[in-house]
Design a protein around this motif. Sequence first.
Motif, PDB file in Angstrom:
ATOM      1  N   ASP A 139       0.850  -1.193   0.000  1.00  0.00           N
ATOM      2  CA  ASP A 139       0.000   0.000   0.000  1.00  0.00           C
ATOM      3  C   ASP A 139       0.887   1.245   0.000  1.00  0.00           C
ATOM      4  OD1 ASP A 139      -1.636   2.186   0.784  1.00  0.00           O
ATOM      5  OD2 ASP A 139      -3.050   0.821   1.758  1.00  0.00           O
ATOM      6  N   SER A 140       1.078   1.831  -1.163  1.00  0.00           N
ATOM      7  CA  SER A 140       2.014   2.954  -1.286  1.00  0.00           C
ATOM      8  C   SER A 140       1.607   4.149  -0.419  1.00  0.00           C
ATOM      9  CB  SER A 140       2.151   3.374  -2.747  1.00  0.00           C
ATOM     10  OG  SER A 140       0.899   3.789  -3.261  1.00  0.00           O
ATOM     11  N   SER A 141       0.315   4.379  -0.227  1.00  0.00           N
ATOM     12  CA  SER A 141      -0.090   5.519   0.605  1.00  0.00           C
ATOM     13  C   SER A 141       0.243   5.267   2.078  1.00  0.00           C
ATOM     14  CB  SER A 141      -1.570   5.842   0.423  1.00  0.00           C
ATOM     15  OG  SER A 141      -2.368   4.766   0.863  1.00  0.00           O
ATOM     16  N   ARG A 142       0.110   4.041   2.536  1.00  0.00           N
ATOM     17  CA  ARG A 142       0.471   3.738   3.928  1.00  0.00           C
ATOM     18  C   ARG A 142       1.992   3.804   4.114  1.00  0.00           C
ATOM     19  NH1 ARG A 142      -4.614   1.484   3.942  1.00  0.00           N
ATOM     20  NH2 ARG A 142      -5.698   1.618   5.945  1.00  0.00           N
ATOM     21  N   ILE A 143       2.737   3.287   3.167  1.00  0.00           N
ATOM     22  CA  ILE A 143       4.196   3.363   3.248  1.00  0.00           C
ATOM     23  C   ILE A 143       4.635   4.823   3.259  1.00  0.00           C
ATOM     24  CG2 ILE A 143       6.334   2.942   1.942  1.00  0.00           C
ATOM     25  CD1 ILE A 143       5.406   0.513   3.524  1.00  0.00           C
ATOM     26  N   HIS A 144       4.032   5.637   2.422  1.00  0.00           N
ATOM     27  CA  HIS A 144       4.387   7.063   2.373  1.00  0.00           C
ATOM     28  C   HIS A 144       4.117   7.731   3.728  1.00  0.00           C
ATOM     29  CE1 HIS A 144       5.358  10.868   0.598  1.00  0.00           C
ATOM     30  NE2 HIS A 144       4.135  11.354   0.764  1.00  0.00           N
ATOM     31  N   ALA A 145       2.979   7.448   4.331  1.00  0.00           N
ATOM     32  CA  ALA A 145       2.652   8.005   5.651  1.00  0.00           C
ATOM     33  C   ALA A 145       3.663   7.537   6.697  1.00  0.00           C
ATOM     34  CB  ALA A 145       1.234   7.628   6.059  1.00  0.00           C
ATOM     35  N   LEU A 146       4.047   6.273   6.645  1.00  0.00           N
ATOM     36  CA  LEU A 146       5.045   5.756   7.584  1.00  0.00           C
ATOM     37  C   LEU A 146       6.400   6.449   7.403  1.00  0.00           C
ATOM     38  CD1 LEU A 146       4.104   1.984   7.433  1.00  0.00           C
ATOM     39  CD2 LEU A 146       4.213   3.350   9.534  1.00  0.00           C
ATOM     40  N   GLU A 147       6.794   6.662   6.178  1.00  0.00           N
ATOM     41  CA  GLU A 147       8.070   7.337   5.909  1.00  0.00           C
ATOM     42  C   GLU A 147       8.067   8.760   6.459  1.00  0.00           C
ATOM     43  OE1 GLU A 147       9.226   4.845   1.853  1.00  0.00           O
ATOM     44  OE2 GLU A 147       8.203   6.785   1.669  1.00  0.00           O
ATOM     45  N   ILE A 148       6.959   9.450   6.238  1.00  0.00           N
ATOM     46  CA  ILE A 148       6.850  10.827   6.739  1.00  0.00           C
ATOM     47  C   ILE A 148       6.869  10.850   8.266  1.00  0.00           C
ATOM     48  CG2 ILE A 148       5.248  12.779   6.923  1.00  0.00           C
ATOM     49  CD1 ILE A 148       4.578  12.199   3.936  1.00  0.00           C
ATOM     50  N   ALA A 149       6.116   9.953   8.884  1.00  0.00           N
ATOM     51  CA  ALA A 149       6.093   9.888  10.349  1.00  0.00           C
ATOM     52  C   ALA A 149       7.470   9.552  10.907  1.00  0.00           C
ATOM     53  CB  ALA A 149       5.061   8.865  10.811  1.00  0.00           C
ATOM     54  N   SER A 150       8.192   8.675  10.253  1.00  0.00           N
ATOM     55  CA  SER A 150       9.508   8.268  10.761  1.00  0.00           C
ATOM     56  C   SER A 150      10.511   9.418  10.734  1.00  0.00           C
ATOM     57  CB  SER A 150      10.045   7.073   9.979  1.00  0.00           C
ATOM     58  OG  SER A 150      10.458   7.456   8.691  1.00  0.00           O
ATOM     59  N   GLU A 151      10.306  10.376   9.841  1.00  0.00           N
ATOM     60  CA  GLU A 151      11.213  11.534   9.762  1.00  0.00           C
ATOM     61  C   GLU A 151      11.213  12.359  11.047  1.00  0.00           C
ATOM     62  OE1 GLU A 151      10.038  13.743   6.305  1.00  0.00           O
ATOM     63  OE2 GLU A 151      10.613  12.128   4.937  1.00  0.00           O
ATOM     64  N   LEU A 152      10.152  12.265  11.832  1.00  0.00           N
ATOM     65  CA  LEU A 152      10.086  13.016  13.088  1.00  0.00           C
ATOM     66  C   LEU A 152      10.997  12.438  14.171  1.00  0.00           C
ATOM     67  CD1 LEU A 152       6.235  13.642  13.308  1.00  0.00           C
ATOM     68  CD2 LEU A 152       8.010  15.240  12.532  1.00  0.00           C
ATOM     69  N   LYS A 153      11.402  11.178  13.973  1.00  0.00           N
ATOM     70  CA  LYS A 153      12.310  10.510  14.917  1.00  0.00           C
ATOM     71  C   LYS A 153      11.781  10.538  16.359  1.00  0.00           C
ATOM     72  CE  LYS A 153      16.371  10.939  12.027  1.00  0.00           C
ATOM     73  NZ  LYS A 153      15.876   9.939  11.121  1.00  0.00           N
ATOM     74  N   LEU A 154      10.507  10.236  16.496  1.00  0.00           N
ATOM     75  CA  LEU A 154       9.873  10.204  17.813  1.00  0.00           C
ATOM     76  C   LEU A 154      10.205   8.907  18.537  1.00  0.00           C
ATOM     77  CD1 LEU A 154       6.394  11.602  16.754  1.00  0.00           C
ATOM     78  CD2 LEU A 154       8.193  12.818  18.009  1.00  0.00           C
ATOM     79  N   ASN A 155      10.149   8.961  19.838  1.00  0.00           N
ATOM     80  CA  ASN A 155      10.398   7.786  20.671  1.00  0.00           C
ATOM     81  C   ASN A 155       9.173   6.868  20.681  1.00  0.00           C
ATOM     82  OD1 ASN A 155      11.941   6.292  22.723  1.00  0.00           O
ATOM     83  ND2 ASN A 155      10.310   6.971  24.102  1.00  0.00           N
ATOM     84  N   ASP A 156       9.411   5.581  20.485  1.00  0.00           N
ATOM     85  CA  ASP A 156       8.374   4.559  20.675  1.00  0.00           C
ATOM     86  C   ASP A 156       7.088   4.928  19.928  1.00  0.00           C
ATOM     87  OD1 ASP A 156       7.135   2.276  21.645  1.00  0.00           O
ATOM     88  OD2 ASP A 156       6.814   3.079  23.663  1.00  0.00           O
ATOM     89  N   TRP A 157       7.193   5.232  18.642  1.00  0.00           N
ATOM     90  CA  TRP A 157       6.074   5.714  17.846  1.00  0.00           C
ATOM     91  C   TRP A 157       5.492   4.599  16.986  1.00  0.00           C
ATOM     92  CZ3 TRP A 157       5.716   5.720  12.483  1.00  0.00           C
ATOM     93  CH2 TRP A 157       6.879   5.331  11.800  1.00  0.00           C
ATOM     94  N   CYS A 158       4.276   4.822  16.527  1.00  0.00           N
ATOM     95  CA  CYS A 158       3.673   3.983  15.484  1.00  0.00           C
ATOM     96  C   CYS A 158       2.445   4.697  14.920  1.00  0.00           C
ATOM     97  CB  CYS A 158       3.308   2.596  15.999  1.00  0.00           C
ATOM     98  SG  CYS A 158       2.085   2.522  17.308  1.00  0.00           S
ATOM     99  N   LEU A 159       2.040   4.265  13.748  1.00  0.00           N
ATOM    100  CA  LEU A 159       0.752   4.675  13.186  1.00  0.00           C
ATOM    101  C   LEU A 159      -0.207   3.574  13.583  1.00  0.00           C
ATOM    102  CD1 LEU A 159       1.763   6.094   9.689  1.00  0.00           C
ATOM    103  CD2 LEU A 159       1.567   7.258  11.893  1.00  0.00           C
ATOM    104  N   ALA A 160      -1.295   3.949  14.209  1.00  0.00           N
ATOM    105  CA  ALA A 160      -2.100   2.959  14.915  1.00  0.00           C
ATOM    106  C   ALA A 160      -3.585   3.087  14.605  1.00  0.00           C
ATOM    107  CB  ALA A 160      -1.865   3.107  16.418  1.00  0.00           C
ATOM    108  N   ALA A 161      -4.335   2.242  15.283  1.00  0.00           N
ATOM    109  CA  ALA A 161      -5.799   2.216  15.238  1.00  0.00           C
ATOM    110  C   ALA A 161      -6.283   1.901  13.828  1.00  0.00           C
ATOM    111  CB  ALA A 161      -6.367   3.515  15.794  1.00  0.00           C
ATOM    112  N   GLY A 162      -7.103   2.771  13.255  1.00  0.00           N
ATOM    113  CA  GLY A 162      -7.679   2.504  11.937  1.00  0.00           C
ATOM    114  C   GLY A 162      -6.657   2.348  10.835  1.00  0.00           C
ATOM    115  N   PHE A 163      -5.461   2.888  11.028  1.00  0.00           N
ATOM    116  CA  PHE A 163      -4.419   2.782  10.012  1.00  0.00           C
ATOM    117  C   PHE A 163      -4.145   1.326   9.663  1.00  0.00           C
ATOM    118  CE2 PHE A 163      -0.022   2.818   8.457  1.00  0.00           C
ATOM    119  CZ  PHE A 163      -0.066   3.857   7.541  1.00  0.00           C
ATOM    120  N   VAL A 164      -4.147   0.462  10.660  1.00  0.00           N
ATOM    121  CA  VAL A 164      -3.931  -0.974  10.437  1.00  0.00           C
ATOM    122  C   VAL A 164      -5.263  -1.718  10.467  1.00  0.00           C
ATOM    123  CG1 VAL A 164      -2.793  -3.071  11.277  1.00  0.00           C
ATOM    124  CG2 VAL A 164      -1.621  -0.868  11.435  1.00  0.00           C
ATOM    125  N   ARG A 165      -6.060  -1.465  11.488  1.00  0.00           N
ATOM    126  CA  ARG A 165      -7.320  -2.188  11.678  1.00  0.00           C
ATOM    127  C   ARG A 165      -8.209  -2.123  10.441  1.00  0.00           C
ATOM    128  NH1 ARG A 165     -10.364   1.270  15.103  1.00  0.00           N
ATOM    129  NH2 ARG A 165     -10.889   2.144  13.079  1.00  0.00           N
TER     130      ARG A 165
END
Length: 181
Positions: free
Chosen positions: A14-40
């Motif tokens: 899913d290129s749109s989900r991968i793109h969102a993950l890449e953008i979120a990872s750029e923030l370099k937050l501690n113990d992060w994830c994209l959650a809830a409806g993103f996967v469910r």
Amino acid sequence: MNFETQIEKWVSEDSSRIHALEIASELKLNDWCLAAGFVRNMVWDKLHDRHFPTPLNDIDLIYFNREESSLETDQDLESILKTKLNKPWSVKNQARMHLRNKDASYTSTEDAMSYWVEVETAIGVRLSPTDGLELVAPFGLSSLFSSTVTINDKRRKPKEFYERVRSKKWLQTWPKLKIYA
């Protein structure tokens, strides 16, 4: 079927989900994830043979940082994310969410997720340091693949549970779901 491998495959395709993950990872937050409806929602779509993904109300980015847990920080992060990907982001530092929920302090993102209203919503994914995918699932993945919506015994609030099922129109969107409260 290995549920973890299946989710990783679906997310990777899913290129749109991968793109969102890449953008979120750029923030370099501690113990992060994209959650809830993103996967469910993705899993429920696949189990219901939907050919197009159900639109997300928002993209839930959660993380854990005791050192900086202000609401303003989350709002600033949402603004940064929206400039990179114009989607409705929802950023929540789980280090402060115990206050809203009137729980004892959480110890991690996964611990915070273990208090969420539904078991199946407590699922997240992030990019690993090696660019693979890592799942965060305090309740495992079996119930998510069983097409169920199950109340979390830690958060035993049936009224809130049924209101979420109704307001989110889960049974209309995914009619094979079974409710367990």
